[in-house]
Design an enzyme around this catalytic site. Structure first.
Site, PDB file in Angstrom:
ATOM      1  N   LYS A 174     -16.730 -19.707 -64.952  1.00  0.00           N
ATOM      2  CA  LYS A 174     -16.758 -20.273 -63.597  1.00  0.00           C
ATOM      3  C   LYS A 174     -15.850 -21.482 -63.585  1.00  0.00           C
ATOM      4  O   LYS A 174     -15.584 -22.085 -64.634  1.00  0.00           O
ATOM      5  CB  LYS A 174     -18.183 -20.714 -63.220  1.00  0.00           C
ATOM      6  CG  LYS A 174     -18.428 -20.756 -61.739  1.00  0.00           C
ATOM      7  CD  LYS A 174     -18.687 -19.374 -61.184  1.00  0.00           C
ATOM      8  CE  LYS A 174     -19.056 -19.393 -59.737  1.00  0.00           C
ATOM      9  NZ  LYS A 174     -19.620 -18.109 -59.321  1.00  0.00           N
TER      10      LYS A 174
HETATM   11  P1  NAD Z   1     -18.928 -19.864 -48.460  1.00  0.00           P
HETATM   12  O1  NAD Z   1     -18.145 -21.096 -48.725  1.00  0.00           O
HETATM   13  O2  NAD Z   1     -18.271 -18.739 -47.753  1.00  0.00           O
HETATM   14  O3  NAD Z   1     -20.277 -20.228 -47.677  1.00  0.00           O
HETATM   15  C1  NAD Z   1     -21.144 -21.241 -48.107  1.00  0.00           C
HETATM   16  C2  NAD Z   1     -22.183 -21.457 -47.047  1.00  0.00           C
HETATM   17  O4  NAD Z   1     -23.134 -22.401 -47.534  1.00  0.00           O
HETATM   18  C3  NAD Z   1     -21.624 -22.053 -45.751  1.00  0.00           C
HETATM   19  O5  NAD Z   1     -22.223 -21.405 -44.648  1.00  0.00           O
HETATM   20  C4  NAD Z   1     -22.048 -23.523 -45.818  1.00  0.00           C
HETATM   21  O6  NAD Z   1     -22.177 -24.124 -44.550  1.00  0.00           O
HETATM   22  C5  NAD Z   1     -23.398 -23.374 -46.509  1.00  0.00           C
HETATM   23  N1  NAD Z   1     -23.835 -24.631 -47.104  1.00  0.00           N
HETATM   24  C6  NAD Z   1     -23.127 -25.493 -47.873  1.00  0.00           C
HETATM   25  N2  NAD Z   1     -23.876 -26.568 -48.169  1.00  0.00           N
HETATM   26  C7  NAD Z   1     -25.076 -26.360 -47.603  1.00  0.00           C
HETATM   27  C8  NAD Z   1     -26.278 -27.128 -47.536  1.00  0.00           C
HETATM   28  N3  NAD Z   1     -26.357 -28.312 -48.157  1.00  0.00           N
HETATM   29  N4  NAD Z   1     -27.321 -26.601 -46.863  1.00  0.00           N
HETATM   30  C9  NAD Z   1     -27.245 -25.422 -46.232  1.00  0.00           C
HETATM   31  N5  NAD Z   1     -26.131 -24.666 -46.240  1.00  0.00           N
HETATM   32  C10 NAD Z   1     -25.072 -25.139 -46.909  1.00  0.00           C
HETATM   33  O7  NAD Z   1     -19.461 -19.407 -49.903  1.00  0.00           O
HETATM   34  P2  NAD Z   1     -19.972 -17.957 -50.344  1.00  0.00           P
HETATM   35  O8  NAD Z   1     -18.870 -17.285 -51.051  1.00  0.00           O
HETATM   36  O9  NAD Z   1     -20.659 -17.286 -49.204  1.00  0.00           O
HETATM   37  O10 NAD Z   1     -21.043 -18.358 -51.460  1.00  0.00           O
HETATM   38  C11 NAD Z   1     -22.390 -18.676 -51.137  1.00  0.00           C
HETATM   39  C12 NAD Z   1     -23.255 -18.578 -52.381  1.00  0.00           C
HETATM   40  O11 NAD Z   1     -23.180 -17.252 -52.907  1.00  0.00           O
HETATM   41  C13 NAD Z   1     -22.843 -19.497 -53.537  1.00  0.00           C
HETATM   42  O12 NAD Z   1     -23.992 -19.891 -54.246  1.00  0.00           O
HETATM   43  C14 NAD Z   1     -21.983 -18.583 -54.396  1.00  0.00           C
HETATM   44  O13 NAD Z   1     -21.915 -19.034 -55.748  1.00  0.00           O
HETATM   45  C15 NAD Z   1     -22.764 -17.295 -54.260  1.00  0.00           C
HETATM   46  N6  NAD Z   1     -21.997 -16.079 -54.567  1.00  0.00           N
HETATM   47  C16 NAD Z   1     -20.840 -15.794 -53.904  1.00  0.00           C
HETATM   48  C17 NAD Z   1     -20.172 -14.611 -54.187  1.00  0.00           C
HETATM   49  C18 NAD Z   1     -18.933 -14.194 -53.443  1.00  0.00           C
HETATM   50  O14 NAD Z   1     -18.491 -13.059 -53.637  1.00  0.00           O
HETATM   51  N7  NAD Z   1     -18.357 -15.010 -52.572  1.00  0.00           N
HETATM   52  C19 NAD Z   1     -20.678 -13.736 -55.173  1.00  0.00           C
HETATM   53  C20 NAD Z   1     -21.871 -14.061 -55.810  1.00  0.00           C
HETATM   54  C21 NAD Z   1     -22.529 -15.228 -55.486  1.00  0.00           C
END
Ligand code: NAD
Length: 440
Positions: A128
């Protein structure tokens, strides 16, 4: 620097950091992942040598690199790449842009990637990384230069057969396209075309896979469907809440809504909204793209009301440490389907267990992203493009197999699903280490 090319996809709109949200308490994420690891390792009496190896990352890379801003100033930024383990294949894991990113969190996220790949039986290890910035503070062109300079700073620490980044929080397909372009530009001309698979989650026109954008959300929904079917309760009358309406949260919500399920509350960095009659998930996605967050789309509610909203399913899809000893007692749901990495800390987990709330743990539930990243990597290596239906069919097969492995282990061992998932991962890694031995 002026840019002649118009980017094909926009970088995520700037989001303000949560100023009004109460700071989340909870067990620090690296401590949480170590505690989860120790618990499973003790239960299976993991080989002591394998235990030592897996208890620390293989490589921790910290880079400080200069980037020129639009006004001519130079900022020195800090970036990380932690490579936890590569026993099963090249290191694999996302890159995030976040102001609070620090080494211990990246170490935790890298370890989770090792377990995730092992549970889904992917030929990948875990890694990561990211840059400690608030992307909302930077222009589009500054984000491009940050991405390119970070890629340059990482140098040979990444590579298509060595360590393969992907999108994560606040990064997207556009960032991956810049990353690929920079990495390719740094190779000798005759070698450039051999490196398309140095990152996954690229735009489809630039070598990305169909379905990668929705893959994590799609995987979550396949597993919620399986969970509901096993309980003979379809999704057409189910209600759900979602935290985070970015890539993962918005896709999970929209795909659940296509099954007839009703979104009754949503929260992101801007605040929380609710409507017991249901929120239009597609219109909410449009609103978030235009306004940078969910607030303003429906009646605003506070953090406690959001967490207490009664629903069948809660999908945390934002950051780590959201379901803690403080918030878990408020939850009034039957299932937590973890889209985010590390959304539940060990104390929150204990509360969920006591309340009888089912949990599909992150290392299984959000594996759709890395599974389709693996498909993208394979397509690039073979110069192929698979149809969307083919990608979805293969994703379904892989992620439901991971779910079944976890469920069966939980039943056999009489443990919770998170511990079962860790047992699946650690047993597989232990077998591999025992077969190969330890050099010299
Ligand atoms: P993203 O940047 O597209 O979205 C993140 C979201 O989290 C946004 O809506 C933001 O407003 C919200 N957020 C941020 N801080 C916050 C807070 N303090 N309280 C409430 N909401 C908050 O990111 P993503 O790619 O959707 O990733 C989201 C989660 O999923 C992360 O934990 C990431 O590690 C995990 N993840 C992502 C993927 C992927 O393919 N993108 C795969 C596996 C896991």
């Amino acid at each position: 620097m002026a840019h002649a090319l118009t980017p094909p996809t926009e970088v995520a709109p700037p989001r303000a950091e949560a100023a009004s949200r109460p700071a989340t308490r909870g067990v620090p994420v690296y401590e949480a992942v170590q505690r989860q690891f120790e618990k499973a390792a003790n239960l299976i009496q993991l080989d002591p040598a394998v235990r030592k190896i897996l208890s620390a990352p293989m490589n921790e890379i910290v880079v400080h690199f200069p980037v020129r801003m639009d006004d001519g100033r130079v900022e020195l930024l800090t970036g990380y790449r932690v490579q936890h383990n590569d026993a099963l294949g090249p290191f694999k894991g996302g890159l995030r842009f976040h102001p609070a990113l620090e080494l211990d969190e990246v170490k935790a996220l890298a370890a989770w990637m090792t377990w995730k790949s092992a549970i889904a039986r992917l030929p990948f290890g875990g890694a990561k990384g990211g840059v400690q910035i608030d992307p909302a503070r930077y222009s589009h062109t500054e984000l491009e230069r940050i991405t390119r300079r970070f890629c340059y700073a990482l140098g040979n620490n990444i590579g298509p057969e060595y360590d393969i980044p992907a999108p994560d929080v606040n990064t997207n397909a556009q960032i991956m396209a810049w990353f690929l372009d920079t990495y390719q530009a740094l190779q000798p001309p005759q070698d450039r075309q051999r490196h398309m698979h140095v990152v996954t989650g690229k735009p489809v026109d630039s070598g990305g896979s169909l379905s990668r954008d929705k893959a994590t959300g799609q995987g979550i929904v396949y597993l919620i469907e399986r969970w509901a079917n096993e309980r003979r309760s379809g999704l057409s009358r189910a209600t759900f809440t979602v935290q985070g309406y970015g890539n993962v949260g918005s896709w999970a919500a929209r795909l659940l809504a296509r099954h007839g399920a009703k979104l009754v509350a949503a929260e992101d960095v801007t605040g929380a909204i609710a409507n017991p009659q249901g929120l239009d998930t597609e219109a909410l996605a449009v609103h978030v793209r235009a306004n940078g967050g969910v607030v303003g789309f429906a009646r605003a509610v506070d953090h406690e009301t959001f967490f207490s909203t009664p629903a069948d399913i809660f999908v945390p899809a934002a950051l780590a440490n959201q379901i803690t000893a403080d918030t878990a007692p408020m939850l009034n749901v039957r299932l937590v389907a973890e889209g985010a990495n590390g959304p539940t800390d060990p104390e929150g987990d204990e509360v969920l267990r006591r309340k009888g709330i089912d949990v599909i743990p992150d290392v299984v539930c959000n594996a759709g992203g890395v599974i389709v990243s693996y498909f993208e990597w394979l397509q690039n290596k073979q110069s192929e493009y698979w149809a969307l239906e083919e990608v979805d069919r293969k994703l379904h097969a892989k992620i439901t197999a991971a779910y079944d492995r976890t469920r069966d282990t939980a039943r056999q061992r009489r443990v919770d699903w998170r511990t079962a998932a860790y047992i699946v991962a650690l047993s597989h890694l232990e077998t591999v280490y025992k077969q190969r031995g330890i050099f010299p």
